[in-house]
Design an enzyme around this catalytic site. Structure first.
Site, short mmCIF file in Angstrom:
data_model
loop_
_atom_site.label_atom_id
_atom_site.label_comp_id
_atom_site.label_asym_id
_atom_site.label_seq_id
_atom_site.Cartn_x
_atom_site.Cartn_y
_atom_site.Cartn_z
N ALA A 36 7.70 9.49 36.99
CA ALA A 36 8.54 8.55 36.24
C ALA A 36 7.71 7.79 35.21
O ALA A 36 6.57 7.43 35.46
CB ALA A 36 9.20 7.56 37.20
N ASP A 37 8.31 7.58 34.03
CA ASP A 37 7.68 6.70 33.05
C ASP A 37 8.46 5.39 33.03
O ASP A 37 9.38 5.19 33.84
CB ASP A 37 7.63 7.37 31.66
N SER A 38 8.10 4.48 32.14
CA SER A 38 8.72 3.15 32.15
C SER A 38 10.23 3.22 31.89
O SER A 38 11.00 2.50 32.52
CB SER A 38 8.04 2.22 31.16
N ASP A 40 12.19 5.78 32.63
CA ASP A 40 12.77 6.34 33.85
C ASP A 40 12.98 5.27 34.91
O ASP A 40 14.01 5.24 35.59
CB ASP A 40 11.86 7.42 34.44
N THR A 41 11.99 4.39 35.06
CA THR A 41 12.11 3.36 36.10
C THR A 41 13.20 2.37 35.77
O THR A 41 13.93 1.92 36.67
CB THR A 41 10.77 2.64 36.36
#
Length: 94
Positions: A36-38, A40-41
């Site tokens: 996950a990237d920012s 995605d979170t």
């Protein structure tokens, strides 16, 4: 009221849908293990909020680094003991 096991299953289902993760484990880290990237979170937090009809603060979201952290947070917010949780105390970010 949903059971802890139901809550855990719902969290995992949302993670699978949002991140395309295949069978995420409770100890999986969102960034390191699930990729996950920012963005995605953020989308994951919004999806969990929608799924459970709750609000998650920025501080609470930042403290959730693993699937288990998320399950524990929801258990606290929904007033239950999380399934598979060894100790939800002390899981807060410093």
């Amino acid at each position: 009221m949903p059971t802890p096991e139901d809550t855990q299953a719902r969290v995992i289902r949302v993670i699978e849908q949002q991140l395309g993760a295949n069978n995420p484990k409770l100890n999986d880290h969102f960034v390191a293990d699930l990729g996950a990237d920012s963005l995605d979170t953020i989308e994951l937090v919004m999806a969990v909020e929608d799924e459970f009809g709750i609000e998650i603060s920025d501080d609470e979201a930042e403290a959730c680094r693993t699937v288990q952290d998320s399950v524990d947070l929801l258990a606290r917010k929904l007033g239950m003991v999380a399934a598979g949780s060894s100790d939800s105390e002390g899981g807060e970010a410093a």
